[in-house]
Every structure is written in structure tokens, then in C-alpha cells.
Design an enzyme around this catalytic site. Sequence first.
Site, short mmCIF file in Angstrom:
data_model
loop_
_atom_site.label_atom_id
_atom_site.label_comp_id
_atom_site.label_asym_id
_atom_site.label_seq_id
_atom_site.Cartn_x
_atom_site.Cartn_y
_atom_site.Cartn_z
N SER A 1 -1.52 13.82 40.34
CA SER A 1 -0.82 12.59 40.70
C SER A 1 -0.02 12.80 41.99
O SER A 1 -0.10 12.00 42.92
CB SER A 1 0.12 12.16 39.57
OG SER A 1 -0.63 11.92 38.40
N ASN A 2 0.73 13.90 42.04
CA ASN A 2 1.56 14.15 43.20
C ASN A 2 0.78 14.70 44.39
O ASN A 2 1.33 14.89 45.46
CB ASN A 2 2.70 15.10 42.85
CG ASN A 2 3.76 14.37 42.05
OD1 ASN A 2 4.14 13.26 42.41
ND2 ASN A 2 4.20 14.97 40.96
N LYS B 8 -3.83 18.50 29.67
CA LYS B 8 -2.56 18.50 30.38
C LYS B 8 -1.79 17.29 29.89
O LYS B 8 -2.23 16.15 30.10
CB LYS B 8 -2.76 18.40 31.90
CG LYS B 8 -1.43 18.30 32.64
CD LYS B 8 -1.55 18.03 34.13
CE LYS B 8 -0.16 17.91 34.73
NZ LYS B 8 -0.16 17.38 36.10
N SER C 76 1.56 15.15 30.18
CA SER C 76 2.73 14.94 31.03
C SER C 76 3.77 14.02 30.40
O SER C 76 4.62 13.47 31.10
CB SER C 76 2.29 14.42 32.39
OG SER C 76 1.56 15.41 33.08
N GLY D 286 2.76 19.35 31.32
CA GLY D 286 2.59 18.67 32.59
C GLY D 286 3.87 18.36 33.34
O GLY D 286 3.82 17.79 34.42
#
Lengths: 294, 294, 294, 294
Positions: free
Chosen positions: D46-47, D163, D165, D188
Site C-alpha cells: 500500500s505504501n 499479511k 494489517s 502488517g
Amino acid sequence: MSNNLVGIIPPLTTPFIDDEVSTEKLIENLYKYENHMLSGYVLFGSNGENVFLNSDEKLSIIKSVREHTSRTLIVGAGLDSIKETISLCNEAADLGADYALVITPSFFKSEMKHRTFLNYYTKVADSIMIPVVIYNVPKFTNVNIETETIIELSSHPNIIGLKDSTENSSRISEIHANVHSGFKLIVGTASVLYPGLISGATAGILALANIAPDQCYQIYRLFKERDFEKALEIQNKMIPVNKAITSKFGVAGLKAAMDLLGFFGGHPRLPLEPLSEAQMIELKLILKQASLID
Amino acid sequence: MSNNLVGIIPPLTTPFIDDEVSTEKLIENLYKYENHMLSGYVLFGSNGENVFLNSDEKLSIIKSVREHTSRTLIVGAGLDSIKETISLCNEAADLGADYALVITPSFFKSEMKHRTFLNYYTKVADSIMIPVVIYNVPKFTNVNIETETIIELSSHPNIIGLKDSTENSSRISEIHANVHSGFKLIVGTASVLYPGLISGATAGILALANIAPDQCYQIYRLFKERDFEKALEIQNKMIPVNKAITSKFGVAGLKAAMDLLGFFGGHPRLPLEPLSEAQMIELKLILKQASLID
Amino acid sequence: MSNNLVGIIPPLTTPFIDDEVSTEKLIENLYKYENHMLSGYVLFGSNGENVFLNSDEKLSIIKSVREHTSRTLIVGAGLDSIKETISLCNEAADLGADYALVITPSFFKSEMKHRTFLNYYTKVADSIMIPVVIYNVPKFTNVNIETETIIELSSHPNIIGLKDSTENSSRISEIHANVHSGFKLIVGTASVLYPGLISGATAGILALANIAPDQCYQIYRLFKERDFEKALEIQNKMIPVNKAITSKFGVAGLKAAMDLLGFFGGHPRLPLEPLSEAQMIELKLILKQASLID
Amino acid sequence: MSNNLVGIIPPLTTPFIDDEVSTEKLIENLYKYENHMLSGYVLFGSNGENVFLNSDEKLSIIKSVREHTSRTLIVGAGLDSIKETISLCNEAADLGADYALVITPSFFKSEMKHRTFLNYYTKVADSIMIPVVIYNVPKFTNVNIETETIIELSSHPNIIGLKDSTENSSRISEIHANVHSGFKLIVGTASVLYPGLISGATAGILALANIAPDQCYQIYRLFKERDFEKALEIQNKMIPVNKAITSKFGVAGLKAAMDLLGFFGGHPRLPLEPLSEAQMIELKLILKQASLID
């Protein structure tokens, strides 16, 4: 009173017979709980159907429970109205309650921010005779009190702890690292009891403790003894049970499980309804798989 | 009482002086409203800060207002507890309230479904002496009562209407097409007054009517006269004002606007706070742009 | 191209056979729609299963549809990536698309505010060869573009309209009162077609128009002729149908209804699934009650 | 490839210069990370601003990174479209990616349930050449994949991990207790690294590892050495930093922190914006308080 908030504390359900409070059944349950390693009791938590009880019913229950136990008594007493909250807390104190569990106000959701929470909790804590435990439970209130706000409130001499019913143990961790040691952190749901204890919590106020007080206590004891693997094992076994009596079947499920496990559960109050037959079958299966019933 | 729910009805704010209810200021406001084309008043709506008032304060306000107006009086009286709701509604009825505005119960959000709402409203309506108006306001309750449920409840002889505070006028439309003609549909927010009327609503209970009763009434009148363009023009002019006193600045904004427009607004009750200076400047600008102040 | 965005426009579903796009079936549907009073077509709207199509599939569909109609062609072409959006829009333009329907970016939800939307839409509109229609659909994106932002964007020469798929017609009203007359407001869901038209919209891009193009057009025509009662009557009759093919049964429901009404619907693409047998029975009942089938 | 998913793994940010990908800067960062105890890298998390990158940019980055490291390479490759996901995963595999990190599909939110997720992940896992790691991140997708679904998917031979988050470590606990030992659970977000490890996770894919790889590794190492108090101490010190680079300031904050800590951060891609001056001051203070900068 026991002088601190440690160990396992069930938020007692409120028995109803024909939709009326049965203090008798409540006391019968209480006698059973007295034989388990529990540190105290919460009256009028969310699953105590607090919102369905009127003031007279509450006071009569406090009076009765106080007469029958010397354990710590924590009374759910938060309302949006500061005035009403103070009044109820002080009446509870007069009847022997040890702590007031004060849920975040929540009606004006978009206004419920740092400043508003400071206003509210400071005013309440200034005005009541027993210590305040902040109660954060976004799944019911749709409001979340930020860790920064709790840290700031922790310096108030009459605010002595937090019951956090999110499943995010990093909140416990972060607050724990920033408050004085007397400020008690209490896990509000059994699904994260173990991670919560690891993160700095000292107690658990757990719906699950109504039906599985020994298992909850074992997790707590094993954690204290640093037997982490064993603690986690029991924790994991309890997760499906905890789900069943909270998010899956709600208070009707918790009460049905109590009936299956030798306590008085009964029906929730109207407008809530008891479990359907199909739900009962599913609940029994879950309890069986967790070895709580045969 | 006026025998129906038509036209424009302000949900009155509750004046506080030093955080205490000022019935005197409330009656002063009332006298001013009596000179406007308003069909009645709501006491203890959301913006009446209902959740901050206790039972004694409420009863004393009803008594006082009833003595000073012959217009329809609708009293906000819904709580999660059926028992408490019935008791409050009947006390209000004894003091002369014409209708009970009963907000959806909401604490146990995930249980608030068709069956639960039927249980709740049927029991309340069976047990109170005045007719029930259902009140749906998801922005505060995080609960939405489905159109199907309302349609089913509309056949109860003592449930006579709905105040819907969503901004979705298709709800009004759909319900209107499926209920008997005596069931009144009331728009709960001025931003959709005009689309709501077009869709079958007969009245508006509008925070905006506290500060702009004439403009609200004009929209209503022009709609009745089928002057749709003109109605829409005023509606559009009011939308930014309505936003300012609801979602943007909340009840503090509504009360500040009242002060600017010749009514008594004052501060909201703690823990809410009055507008900041910067917010006041913004509010004035919005009122000026709508030609409500110079 | 037809030079404006008025009237009724179906967002075409994408037919799949064995999970592969069938352009042939799409064109067969198109031929049928050409006999109805429709102003144009949207390709790759939400219910066109846009997110399941790759770039080659999209371009091939545009090419084919453009060859078979002279009506306005609006192509859904928004992605979080500005670069990709521009590239897809320009390819669509090369193939004859008239307008680009650009959904709000939404992945970084908490960053999707006024400034970000200005950045995004300005950059896209500056760089593409056809006009942009902003597309706001919070039920899929969990992001809402504020009216203020749309009003500001309306002054961009290449941003010429908004498809708003909320059910809040006050948004249409408020924007309409604050933009130049060339900026087109398009209702995005049939449940509020009539209130939307009343509030300033000139067109509807409606899933319902895939199965009930004539009824949608009648609402539009009756509104233009100021026969409001009749318009509302048809609107109300369509609300349960519209619910069935959107919130209740989703794209699978829309496609099933198409099959029942003489168009090719087929199955949605994986991972979505077709309706169950029980759902089919419910859908048929709803269509029958609305007199769409016998 | 390293043969398992254990230890600390940063999801690399994507450097942009003048809004264009700078692979050069990415490789410079990579060289620095190679000197830290990291087990591998995620590309296009995402980042990593995955949603702003096109296919060519992604493939070129994978190629370049693969050439410069022998550590495990996990590539974010999930899209709503099954077809596109498979195609991207296989291209990534061809270029040397070890695992595909496949985010839950999310556009049709109300359809994203047990069956749909089974359809999606089974089809993807059946069709790609590298193992699938499921990626659950409700804060971006507004969709949550239930533990039951993950447990069922864990038996697929080509789905080898999750994962997660969310900040709810009971999910890790519950899944851990119900899957085979080869199924890897990956935390995550750094705020729950320690509780996650305690609950059965073996690795962390952590935005924080981009700026504080050593601190993240220490938490991991201390946990393995059963030095729980020390682990928790570092964990707590990192919580405010982690908040700053995630929920508080987003990817712009993460990149700004990288610049302050000797890596290349730069600006996020449009439409996102870099931190304001005031935000920079706040960020520096937070980093200073955590002793990451002087």
C-alpha cells in the site's frame, strides 16, 4: 473493597423472568461465582443490558449484590448527561459500589473529540465519591477515545483506569508506556486477554468470565507465571466461544450459554429476542468443541 | 391539539444559563415563534440536547411550554429501554403532549433489525396514551430502520408517522406509496425539505426552522401552490445555512445563529462547547450570504 | 456526438460467456436499446464490471460499440493512478468516446480531501482530449467528494458534469445553484431520479435503464411536461425493482433481470456468482409486482 | 530465494523524482537496507503507492530490484480482476519474484464474502507460478476477510500465508491455532508486532521497517530470545513513530521520515501532496522523542 483492579472480573448479566429483573437469580449466580477465582464484578456493563434498566432497578440490584459479596464492585454508570452520570455514580457509591465504569458519551458523535472528553470526564471525576474507570467500546458507541486523551485524563486523581473493549492491544501498550503505575488498564474482551496482559493490562472485564471463569483465570495465572505457551493455548481454545457469546449471538447467546453451563441465563429483555433453535444448535457445538460441555 | 402533522415544526433548542435549563428563555423564544407560520413544536429532539436532560427537567419544560401554546406539541421520548420510554411518554401525555417522537433504539447495533424494531415499537405504541411518531436519524444512532419495517409498523393504530432525518427522499417516496393516507411522513432535515414534500411528506421538523421559520414555511407554501421554481430557489439559498447549523457546527452553531437572529441561543450544555471565534466569523458570513443578517 | 448530457442513459452491463467478454451479445443488447428513447450509453460503469476488465477488453468493446451507434458514448475510465487514467481516457477518445466518466480515486481514503481531488481532476482534465464527468459513488469507494470541491472543479473548461450516485438530492440542488448552466448534473441511481430532476439534474445514468428503459424515460418526459403526480407514480413503482437490481442482488441481480426481460444478462464475472434459485424466485416476484413481467 | 517468511520485511516505498519513478533512488535505498537484518522486501505494498504505478513501471522495478538483492522478494499484485492479477503475478514470477502479495478484492463491497473470497483466491492460486500471501488491509479496502475464510484457504497448496494489517492480534491467534505449521502469519503493522509474534506470527511486513529497521529487528530478536520486557519497551517507543508514518501523516509522512533518516523519501505521487511545514515540525519532534534523530 479489594484495593485494586487486577485479575478476572465478569460483567454480570441481568436475569429477567417474564421481562422483569430477578435479583434472586442474580444472587444465585453470584454465589456460584464466589467459588471461582474472580476479583470482583461489574454490574450494568453492556452485556448487563444496562440500557434496558431504569434507575430503581439498578439501585436495587447494587444493594442486593453488595450485601452478598465483599469482592470489588464496579458499577456501569455512564450516560451522555454529566448531571445524570454524577447522580447515578453517587447513588451507587452510597450503596457500596467501589468504582464507576463510565462509558464514553456518544450521541453527538462528530463532537466527541479530545476537548469534549476532557470536559466530560473531568467534570464527572471531580464530582463523584468513587474512582472512575473510563470505558471505551466503539462497537456499541461508534465513538473511540484516543490514547492521547486517556493519557491526559490519567493524571486526574479520581480517574484510575480504562476498560478498553477494542481488540487492538497496541492501545494498551501505548497508554501503559505513558501513564503512572497506578493507572489500571483493563482488557474488555477475552479475545485479546493474553496480548493485553503482555502489553501492560492488569485485569480483564470479560463477558466470557460469566461462562468460563476458570479458563479466563488460568490465562491470567499462566501469564503471571510466564508460562506463555500454555496461556496462549487456552486463549486460542476460548476465541471461538468468545466470538459466539459476543459478535455472533450477542447477549442472547451469552445468556443461552450460561443456561447450558449451570448458571441462570434466561432471555434478554425486549426488544431483544432469545436464540432461535438453529442458533442454539450452533452454540452447543461451539461449546462442545471448546470442551465446555459434553 | 391541532389534529395533524402538516407544515413546519421547529425542534426547539433548550436554553441553558450557567449550564442550567432556563425555561424562561425557552418561553421567550416560544412567544417569538408564535408569530410565525409554524404548526407546532418538538421538544427534546436531537438538537434539543435531549440526551443531556434528566426526567425532571423534561417534565418541567413540557408543563411550561404546554401552558404557553395551543399548537401541536411533539415530545422526544425514545430510549433503548421500552419500560422507560413508555413511562416518559405517558408522563408527557399527562402534561399535554400531543405526540411522542420515538427515536430508534440503537445501543445493540447489530441486533437492531426488522424483528427487534417491530418488538420495540409495537410494545411502546400499545402502551402509551398518545400516538407514536417513529424517528430515524442514523447520523446520531448509527442505525437505520428499513422502509419495509416502517411500512409494516404503519398499520398499528397508534403509530401515525415517521420523522426521517436521512437525506434520501426515495425513502419517503417508497413509504408513501405503501402506507395508508393517515400515516404522516415528516422530513427531518431542511436540505431535502422540497424533495421530501414532492415525494409525499406533509411536514418538516427542521432545525433550520429555529432560525429561519419564514423561509421554511415559504418552501412549504410554494410547494403547496405548485410554484416549484420559487420553492427550489429558497431551498437552495438555505442549504449552506442548514449545513452550518447541523453537520458543520452542530448544536453550538444552531444556538449561535439563534443569538444572531434575535432568539435566545446561548451555549450548549457541557461537555459540548460554544463556537470558537473563528467559527463565529464563518457562521456570520454564511448567514450574511443567505441574507439572514446584514 | 449528441451534444449534451440529457435524458436517460443506461450504463451497459458487460456480457460474459464462459467468463470471457462477448462483444456479440453486447451488440445484440445495443440493437434493442436503440429502439428505446435513450440518449446514450455508459461503458464500464460500476455495474459494467469495470474492475474486472483489462485494457484490451475495454478498448475492443469501445471500438465495437462505437461502430454500432451514433448516440453519446460515455466511457468509465477512472483509476487511482492519474497517469493510467489519462492514458485510458485518450485511448477511448481515439476510438470515438464522447465523454470520460472518471470515478473518484479512493485507495488512500483518509487523504481523499478537497486538495487531493483538485489535484487529481485538474491534472486529468488538463491532459485528456474529451470532457470529464466526475463520478461520485461512495457505496463502492467509501469516499465522498464534497459539493464545495465539485463547485470549484466546475469552472475547469474540460470538466463538464457530475454523476452523483448518492441518494441525497440536496447535493444536486446545492451544486446546481452554484455552477454555470453548462455543467451537467446526472442522477446516478433511479431511486432518486425524480427528486434529482426536480433539483436541477438533466439526465440519469441508471442501472434500471438496462431493464426498464421506457419507464425511466417516462419519468423523465413527465417531469419535463410538469406532470409531477404521474412521474412520481412511476418512480414509486420502480423503487423496489431498482433496489432488487442494486443493493439487494447487485450486478448478478441486474443481469438476471435482463435475462428475464429479453436482453442478454448472463452471469457476472468471477469471483462474483449468479443468483441462487431462491433469489431468482424473489427477483421474479418483484418484477411481476412492478408489472415488468407476467 | 530465502525459503521462508520470517523476520522483518520492509514494504519499500517507491521514489519519484518530478513525479516519475526513480529506480536509481530505489536501488540506493536497497543498498542501505542490505546492511540491516532484514529478511526480504515487499514491492508495491500500500505504501509503495501500488495504485499509482502502471504495469510497465512495476515490471521495471521488479527487474531492477531482483538484480540487486538475493533476499526474498514479495510483490504486491492483487487487483479486483482475477485475470489481471494472474497475469501480473506471472510476469512478476518470470522476473524473479518469490511471492505474490494479493490484496482482497474490494470494489463490490457487499458481495465480498466467504464464497467470493474462496472463488477469487482459489482461482488466482491455481493459476500462478509463485505462492500467494493473502493481504487483508481493511483501512484501505473497507473489506475484511474473516478468519474462517483464511483457515479454509490455508489448505490450498499454493496459498502459504497471510499479511494481516488490522491491529487485532486475536485474528493471528485464532488462525494460528487452526492452520498447518507451514502457513505463515505476518503482522502488517508495527503497532502490534510484539503481540502478533506472541500470538503466532513469524514475520512483520512493516512500514516502520523503512525508517527503523534495527528497532523492528530488535523486537523480533528479543521476542525469539524470550526477553519480553525489553521487546515491549522498544515496541512502545516505536508506537508514536509508527502512528506518525501511517494513520497520522500517511505515505507523505513515511517518505519525509525517510529523508530525515538518511534514505531517499521524496514526495508521494500526485494527487497526494508532501507534508506541510507544520506537519514536518511535528514529525521531527516525534522522531526526536523516539531517539531516531537528534
